[in-house]
Design a protein around this motif. Sequence first.
Motif, short mmCIF file in Angstrom:
data_model
loop_
_atom_site.label_atom_id
_atom_site.label_comp_id
_atom_site.label_asym_id
_atom_site.label_seq_id
_atom_site.Cartn_x
_atom_site.Cartn_y
_atom_site.Cartn_z
N ASP A 188 77.59 73.60 65.08
CA ASP A 188 76.64 74.41 65.85
C ASP A 188 77.26 75.70 66.36
OD1 ASP A 188 74.60 72.52 65.50
OD2 ASP A 188 75.27 71.37 67.25
N HIS A 189 77.95 76.40 65.48
CA HIS A 189 78.56 77.72 65.75
C HIS A 189 79.70 77.66 66.76
CE1 HIS A 189 75.22 79.29 63.47
NE2 HIS A 189 74.39 78.67 64.28
N GLN A 190 80.28 76.48 66.98
CA GLN A 190 81.38 76.36 67.93
C GLN A 190 82.54 75.60 67.29
OE1 GLN A 190 80.29 75.43 71.90
NE2 GLN A 190 82.30 74.66 72.45
N TRP A 191 83.75 76.17 67.44
CA TRP A 191 84.94 75.54 66.92
C TRP A 191 85.42 74.45 67.87
CZ3 TRP A 191 86.74 75.78 62.21
CH2 TRP A 191 86.44 76.88 61.43
N TYR A 192 85.92 73.35 67.28
CA TYR A 192 86.49 72.24 68.03
C TYR A 192 87.81 71.82 67.40
CZ TYR A 192 81.90 71.51 70.17
OH TYR A 192 80.73 71.68 70.85
N TYR A 193 88.73 71.40 68.25
CA TYR A 193 89.97 70.78 67.77
C TYR A 193 89.60 69.38 67.31
CZ TYR A 193 94.43 68.30 68.04
OH TYR A 193 95.52 67.53 67.77
N LEU A 194 89.98 69.01 66.08
CA LEU A 194 89.70 67.67 65.57
C LEU A 194 90.90 66.76 65.80
CD1 LEU A 194 87.78 65.74 64.07
CD2 LEU A 194 88.87 66.51 61.94
N ASP A 195 92.03 67.12 65.22
CA ASP A 195 93.23 66.29 65.36
C ASP A 195 94.43 66.98 64.72
OD1 ASP A 195 92.90 66.01 62.58
OD2 ASP A 195 92.31 63.91 62.69
N ALA A 196 95.56 66.31 64.83
CA ALA A 196 96.77 66.75 64.15
C ALA A 196 96.76 66.11 62.78
CB ALA A 196 98.01 66.33 64.93
N ALA A 197 97.05 66.89 61.75
CA ALA A 197 97.13 66.34 60.41
C ALA A 197 98.19 65.24 60.41
CB ALA A 197 97.48 67.44 59.41
N PRO A 198 97.94 64.15 59.68
CA PRO A 198 98.91 63.04 59.65
C PRO A 198 100.31 63.54 59.29
CG PRO A 198 96.89 62.44 58.51
CD PRO A 198 96.78 63.91 58.84
N ASP A 199 101.29 62.98 59.97
CA ASP A 199 102.71 63.28 59.74
C ASP A 199 103.09 64.73 60.06
OD1 ASP A 199 103.10 60.66 58.84
OD2 ASP A 199 102.49 61.23 56.82
N SER A 200 102.27 65.42 60.86
CA SER A 200 102.59 66.83 61.13
C SER A 200 103.32 67.02 62.46
CB SER A 200 101.33 67.69 61.13
OG SER A 200 100.59 67.51 62.32
N LEU A 201 103.29 66.03 63.33
CA LEU A 201 103.90 66.20 64.64
C LEU A 201 105.42 66.11 64.54
CD1 LEU A 201 101.56 64.08 66.89
CD2 LEU A 201 101.76 66.54 66.83
N ILE A 202 106.06 67.16 65.01
CA ILE A 202 107.52 67.19 65.02
C ILE A 202 107.94 67.60 66.42
CG2 ILE A 202 109.61 68.23 64.04
CD1 ILE A 202 107.83 68.94 61.58
N GLY A 203 108.51 66.71 67.16
CA GLY A 203 108.97 67.01 68.51
C GLY A 203 110.31 67.70 68.48
N GLY A 204 110.71 68.23 69.64
CA GLY A 204 111.99 68.93 69.70
C GLY A 204 112.94 68.09 70.39
#
Length: 134
Positions: free
Chosen positions: A118-134
Motif C-alpha cells: 500500500d505504497h509504504q515500505w516495511y522492514y521484513l527481516d534479515a536474510a538467512p545467515d546474514s547477521l554478523i556480529g562484531g
Amino acid sequence: MNSLDQRCPCLSGDTYSACCARFHSGAARPPTAEWLMRSRYSAFARGDERYLLNSWHPVTRPERVELNAEISWRRLDIVRTERGGLLDKEGVVEFIAHYRENGIAAQQREVSRFLKTDHQWYYLDAAPDSLIGG
C-alpha cells in the motif's frame, strides 16, 4: 543545540529535522527501502521503539522492541542495495551499523529485506545467515 538541528544519525549529511525526523513523526514516508533502512537506524540511535515497530512488516513484527541502553550507535555504512526503488515492491539493503557497547567498539552487518505494501515500505527481516556480529 536542539536535537532536531543536529546531524542526522543516518549520516545523510542533513540535519535530523531535514532527514529522518519527517519519517519518525509520520509527516512523510520513506520513498525507498534504503531510506527506510536509514530511518530505522536513526530510530535505533534515538531510542524510538514506536517507529521501529510501526516500520516492521506485520507478518514478522515482534510484539515489542527492547532497546539496549548500553549501546551507542555511531555510524551507518550502506554496503549495497538491490531494487527497493520508487517503483519496486521489494528490496534488499546490506549495511554495517557501528556501535559501542560498554565502551567496546563493535558492528552489526546485515542483509535486510524490505517489502512495499500500500505504497509504504516495511522492514521484513534479515536474510538467512546474514547477521554478523562484531
